[in-house]
Write an enzyme that holds these catalytic residues in place. Structure first.
Site, PDB file in Angstrom:
ATOM      1  CG  HIS A   1      -0.553   0.417   2.472  1.00  0.00           C
ATOM      2  ND1 HIS A   1      -0.279  -0.477   3.484  1.00  0.00           N
ATOM      3  CD2 HIS A   1      -0.317   1.640   2.990  1.00  0.00           C
ATOM      4  CE1 HIS A   1       0.112   0.181   4.552  1.00  0.00           C
ATOM      5  NE2 HIS A   1       0.103   1.470   4.282  1.00  0.00           N
TER       6      HIS A   1
ATOM      7  CG  ASP B   1      -0.187  -3.828   2.663  1.00  0.00           C
ATOM      8  OD1 ASP B   1       0.414  -3.352   1.691  1.00  0.00           O
ATOM      9  OD2 ASP B   1      -0.519  -3.163   3.659  1.00  0.00           O
TER      10      ASP B   1
ATOM     11  N   GLY C   1       2.502   6.219   9.007  1.00  0.00           N
ATOM     12  CA  GLY C   1       3.937   6.490   8.806  1.00  0.00           C
ATOM     13  C   GLY C   1       4.812   5.315   9.212  1.00  0.00           C
TER      14      GLY C   1
ATOM     15  CB  SER D   1       2.619   1.759   6.344  1.00  0.00           C
ATOM     16  OG  SER D   1       1.338   1.687   6.854  1.00  0.00           O
ATOM     17  N   GLY D   2       4.852  -0.511   6.301  1.00  0.00           N
ATOM     18  CA  GLY D   2       5.978  -1.055   5.551  1.00  0.00           C
ATOM     19  C   GLY D   2       7.121  -1.478   6.441  1.00  0.00           C
TER      20      GLY D   2
HETATM   21  N1  ARG Z   1      -1.525   2.274   7.073  1.00  0.00           N
HETATM   22  C1  ARG Z   1      -0.697   2.979   7.986  1.00  0.00           C
HETATM   23  C2  ARG Z   1       0.460   3.669   7.259  1.00  0.00           C
HETATM   24  O1  ARG Z   1       0.373   3.846   6.065  1.00  0.00           O
HETATM   25  C3  ARG Z   1      -0.218   2.150   9.124  1.00  0.00           C
HETATM   26  C4  ARG Z   1      -1.323   1.745   9.946  1.00  0.00           C
HETATM   27  C5  ARG Z   1      -0.968   0.903  11.074  1.00  0.00           C
HETATM   28  N2  ARG Z   1      -1.996   1.145  12.004  1.00  0.00           N
HETATM   29  C6  ARG Z   1      -2.115   0.541  13.176  1.00  0.00           C
HETATM   30  N3  ARG Z   1      -3.073   0.958  13.966  1.00  0.00           N
HETATM   31  N4  ARG Z   1      -1.323  -0.422  13.525  1.00  0.00           N
HETATM   32  O2  ARG Z   1       1.398   4.140   7.839  1.00  0.00           O
END
Ligand code: ARG
Length: 696
Positions: free
Chosen positions: A499, A553, A645, A647-648
């Site tokens: 994503h 993902d 932030g 993510s990944g």
């Molecule tokens: N999708 C989010 C990103 O792009 C990360 C989300 C993780 N969220 C969580 N509650 N663990 O950074």
């Protein structure tokens, strides 16, 4: 940080105290002279209060500019002078006093007294001040007392702490507010600029809060984001109209999760002091205060031991709503709850989730099968006798694992496949230091998952040490800064989330040219000598990534040239497809993402400890949105999680002395909410795909 060495309480402080005094003098319009002298004397300040029993409180005493205030203040200062004259030590060094405020009951006067004490004499002055009540008795029994003199009781005094003196000394912005709150009114106090900007440095603010007699004051912080170190930026709350150290109720600093700080005074006065030094600022704080009838402090609510009031329904619901657990003690659990042996009640969906929620393991007992039986991976029960008997009684082969057979085991989803294509029954054999495969292949390619440090923001996290998670990468969109995290798996390849690399109308995230990868980074914007910046040659998102469900993902990034490993740049171990990350085990999340839902990104790489959560418990909590390629980790009580932030980035799972990449930060319902764990891409499911695309 502006910190004052303790030894400097000589001349320098003499001058600084003058500054403090100037503030009070300005408030109460009393005239002060400052002498900056060169002999070695210490200014010593004592704050005190005393009850004047032969006077009644009038409203004019709330206003320090009123003639009534000034008249009574003059009487108090002259009587203080006469009291101190009864003690030789005090009389010699006394400089003067200022009255800071009055409150009711009959009338309580708050004052500051100043002494000019030769070095070495401090202790004798302290001890004379500590027996001030005796001096007052002496003074009160005086024969030739003027008829209008004040009758005094409950005299208290305390030295002003060095910390608060230091605090006052560096201030450039000073404000004082005085409020009288009436029943059913709710007032607000907040840091300057809240919520649109961070509070300014070098600020000192005092709020004097009063309520009517027979009332107490409740102060509720709904936001509190200050610097961690209390000696730099802090809020201090006093159960008194002025800052008398002996009536401090609390001092905190740092970040408090929403709505967890409530202070209730015992008197109808309260003083809140806020100080910030020259360094570092944050979002600040917001609090509401109200007057509460002292006889019924929690109307129609449950009163916690710590005086907080909570909704009656929250009592015995399994959550520590009071903050001191008092709402969860002596409970009769509802039939739909788990009754822990230790008397706590917990929601039933926490049963057998791999985490000891009761604190005494009750919720994790009898989770599997009856005694004499063992629990299979697929939750079937088979007799202990069937363990390692060479027959697959469970149906998934899990009763035939870890039987010490190093070769000739039938291959299944749960067995480890060696390079020679033979299977072994050892669970998680890779890189554990013992060759389990005949050909030793389970110990090949094991230069991974170790850092300089033994790991014993992210929401609810803390700063990492530089090099503690050397596989952590910061992915920047050129010219726009940090966007996502990633993990190093080889000198030229990174793993991140699919994503993160989906195009949107403004940015071509799928293109290698959009990105630059920072390896060995600790603090955003601080490209120290250990940091290596690389452009990308290739971005490969998983072909089955589903933008609606976040299924699959995961993405791979190839660096334009390989990096050389260092103490700050090293790969994490990739788990084999069979690697087991059991529910309840401890894992680490790391990243520069938001430190609260909707909040700012962190500057220093953050880490937090969370646990793997049982898949079916998590799928229920997440309303059946999980696929088999997702796993959950978090803290169900809330407060600790990955966030925007992050993510990944990696979900790092310790095994022996190495870390394995258990997951990739993928999604969540908000951040760090109760019963909403973080969702991660299950890396084991993509081991074959990673190998196919990268050769790693
Ligand atoms: N999708 C989010 C990103 O792009 C990360 C989300 C993780 N969220 C969580 N509650 N663990 O950074």
């Amino acid at each position: 940080m502006t910190r004052f060495p303790l030894e400097a309480v000589t001349l320098t402080v003499t001058k600084k105290i003058g500054l403090v005094f100037f503030y009070f003098a300005a408030c109460y319009l009393e005239l002060w002279h400052f002498h900056f002298r060169n002999d070695v004397r210490l200014k010593r300040m004592y704050s005190g209060s005393m009850r004047i029993t032969n006077q009644g409180f009038i409203d004019a005493y709330e206003n320090s500019n009123s003639s009534e205030f000034k008249a009574l203040a003059r009487q108090v200062t002259s009587q203080l002078k006469s009291i101190y004259s009864k003690s030789p030590q005090l009389a010699k060094y006394y400089v003067g006093s200022t009255v800071q405020a009055f409150s009711e009951g009959s009338v309580i006067s708050y004052y500051l007294s100043e002494f000019d004490v030769p070095q070495g004499q401090e202790a004798s002055v302290d001890s004379a001040m500590s027996s001030m009540d005796k001096l007052v008795d002496k003074e009160q029994r005086r024969v030739a007392r003027p008829s209008n003199s004040l009758v005094l009781e409950d005299v208290r005094s305390s030295g002003t702490s060095t910390a608060s003196l230091n605090a006052f000394s560096s201030v450039s912005g000073y404000m004082q507010f005085s409020m009288h709150t009436k029943p059913n009114e709710i007032g607000q106090i907040q840091s300057p600029g809240f919520p649109n900007s961070a509070y300014p440095p070098n600020t000192f603010i005092q709020w004097q809060l009063r309520a009517d007699p027979k009332h107490i004051i409740k102060l509720d912080f709904d936001t509190m984001n200050l610097e961690e170190d209390c000696s730099n930026d802090f809020i201090k709350i006093y159960d008194s109209l002025v800052a008398i150290e002996s009536s401090v109720m609390d001092e905190f600093c740092g970040e408090k999760p929403e709505g967890t700080v409530t202070e209730t005074s015992q008197t109808n006065t309260m003083e809140v002091v806020f100080f910030s030094d020259a360094s570092y600022v944050d979002r600040g704080f917001n609090a509401s205060y109200e007057a509460i009838n002292a006889k019924d402090p929690c109307p129609k609510q449950f009163q916690c031991r710590n005086q907080r009031c909570i909704k009656t329904e929250l009592q015995c619901d399994g959550w520590n709503d009071c903050g001191d657990m008092s709402d969860e003690l002596d409970c009769k659990c509802k039939p739909q709850d788990i009754s822990c042996k230790n008397g706590l009640c917990k929601p039933m969906f926490w049963k057998c989730d791999g985490v000891d929620d009761c604190g005494d393991q009750t919720d994790e007992l009898n989770c599997g099968c009856k005694s004499g039986l063992v629990t299979c991976k697929n939750n079937e029960c088979v007799s202990e006798k069937h363990l390692c008997d060479g027959i697959d009684n469970c149906g998934d082969g899990s009763d035939e694992l870890n039987c010490g057979r190093s070769t000739g085991v039938l291959c299944s989803d749960l067995t480890y496949k060696c390079k020679n294509n033979k299977c072994i029954d050892t669970v998680n054999p890779e890189c554990d230091g013992t060759p389990d495969c005949e050909d030793g292949s389970d110990e090949e390619n094991c230069d991974c998952g170790r850092s300089l440090f033994k790991t014993s923001r992210i929401v609810g996290g803390e700063n990492t040490q530089d090099g503690e998670f050397p596989w952590q990468v910061s992915l920047h969109v050129k010219g726009a800064g940090h966007v996502c995290g990633a993990s190093i798996i080889s000198p030229q390849w990174l793993v991140t989330a699919a994503h993160c690399v989906q195009d949107d109308p403004r940015t071509r995230y799928s293109q290698p040219g959009t990105w630059e990868a920072y390896l060995g980074l600790h603090i955003q914007g601080n490209t120290a000598k250990n940091v290596v910046k690389r452009n990308l040659k290739q971005v490969i998102a998983h072909p089955n990534y589903n933008a609606y469900t976040y299924d699959n993902d995961i993405a791979l990034m190839e660096l334009d040239s390989p990096v050389t490993y260092s103490d700050y740049i090293r790969p994490i171990c990739l788990p084999s497809p069979q690697h087991d990350f059991p529910a309840g085990s401890t894992v680490w999340i790391t990243g520069w993402g938001a430190t609260r839902e909707g909040g700012f990104a962190a500057k220093v790489l953050q880490k937090a400890e969370v646990r793997i959560i049982n898949y079916s418990v998590c799928n229920d909590l997440m309303k059946a949105q999980l696929t088999s390629r997702m796993l959950c980790a978090g803290v169900l009580t809330g407060g600790v999680d990955a966030c925007q932030g992050d993510s990944g980035g990696p979900l790092s799972s310790p095994s022996g002395s190495r870390m394995f990449l258990a997951g990739v930060v993928s999604w969540g319902d908000g951040c760090a909410r109760r019963n909403k764990p973080g969702i991660y891409t299950t890396v084991t499911k993509f081991r074959g795909w990673v190998k196919e695309k990268t050769g790693v």
